[in-house]
Scaffold this motif. Structure first.
Motif, short mmCIF file in Angstrom:
data_model
loop_
_atom_site.label_atom_id
_atom_site.label_comp_id
_atom_site.label_asym_id
_atom_site.label_seq_id
_atom_site.Cartn_x
_atom_site.Cartn_y
_atom_site.Cartn_z
N MET A 23 41.64 43.03 33.66
CA MET A 23 41.75 44.45 33.99
C MET A 23 43.01 45.07 33.41
SD MET A 23 39.02 45.33 35.40
CE MET A 23 39.54 46.96 35.91
N GLU A 24 44.06 44.27 33.27
CA GLU A 24 45.29 44.78 32.66
C GLU A 24 45.10 44.98 31.15
OE1 GLU A 24 48.34 42.00 33.74
OE2 GLU A 24 48.16 42.48 35.87
N PRO A 76 41.08 47.86 31.10
CA PRO A 76 40.63 48.29 32.42
C PRO A 76 39.32 49.07 32.43
CG PRO A 76 42.51 49.60 31.71
CD PRO A 76 42.33 48.50 30.70
N PHE A 77 38.89 49.59 31.29
CA PHE A 77 37.68 50.39 31.28
C PHE A 77 36.45 49.64 30.78
CE2 PHE A 77 41.26 53.36 30.94
CZ PHE A 77 41.08 54.01 32.14
N SER A 126 40.73 37.42 36.21
CA SER A 126 39.99 38.69 36.24
C SER A 126 40.97 39.85 36.39
CB SER A 126 38.95 38.69 37.36
OG SER A 126 39.55 38.73 38.63
N ARG A 127 42.06 39.63 37.11
CA ARG A 127 43.11 40.64 37.22
C ARG A 127 43.75 40.86 35.84
NH1 ARG A 127 46.58 38.38 40.77
NH2 ARG A 127 45.05 38.69 42.41
N HIS A 137 34.47 43.56 32.24
CA HIS A 137 35.71 43.13 32.90
C HIS A 137 35.75 43.67 34.33
CE1 HIS A 137 37.81 42.79 28.72
NE2 HIS A 137 36.76 42.01 28.83
N ARG A 138 35.26 44.88 34.51
CA ARG A 138 35.25 45.47 35.86
C ARG A 138 34.29 44.69 36.76
NH1 ARG A 138 35.28 51.92 35.12
NH2 ARG A 138 35.90 51.90 37.30
N ARG A 166 35.92 41.47 37.72
CA ARG A 166 36.96 41.67 38.74
C ARG A 166 36.33 41.88 40.11
NH1 ARG A 166 40.94 39.92 40.90
NH2 ARG A 166 42.14 41.35 42.13
#
Length: 130
Positions: free
Chosen positions: A57-58, A61-62, A53-54, A66-67, A70
């Motif tokens: 985000m890489e 990130p938007f 999940s990290r 995915h947010r 995370r």
């Protein structure tokens, strides 16, 4: 092609290892990383859930999905306060429009010991009697 290979694998562990390997080899492949995140969540593998999940985000990130992934991973590893801070950073329109966002907020509040606040959220989601 890949979907056929994964479907043919009867062993859930083997399927998970293949997904994990693909996502590791293709660090910038959001779809592969999201597949690993979902598989790790289903397996309750908090370490993999957190790691990929990290990675998501890489990559993007938007992306709201995915947010959410995370935030759920952070909550799964036991960091409810951090998860709450991350939720607070999401656009209010997103939070208001999505049932999954409300459920996630309620789960965070429960983890923080704020059961009455969580109950209020859940009760506000009930459909009005017809």
């Amino acid at each position: 092609m890949l979907a056929d290979v994964l479907t043919s694998l009867k062993d859930g562990d083997a399927r998970f290892r293949v997904l994990q390997r693909i996502a590791t080899l293709e660090e910038h492949n959001a779809k592969a990383s999201l597949d690993v995140v979902n598989a790790a969540r289903e397996r309750n593998d908090v370490e993999m859930y957190d790691r990929f999940s990290r990675q998501l985000m890489e990559i993007a990130p938007f992306d709201i999905e995915h947010r959410f992934a995370r935030i759920e991973a952070v909550l799964a590893r036991g960091d409810a306060k951090v998860a709450q801070t991350m939720m607070d950073r999401l656009p209010p329109k997103v939070l208001a429009a999505r049932v999954d966002a409300q459920l996630l907020r309620a789960r965070i509040l429960i983890a923080l010991g704020q059961k009455s606040a969580a109950k209020s959220i859940l009760e506000s989601m009930k459909p009005a009697p017809s």
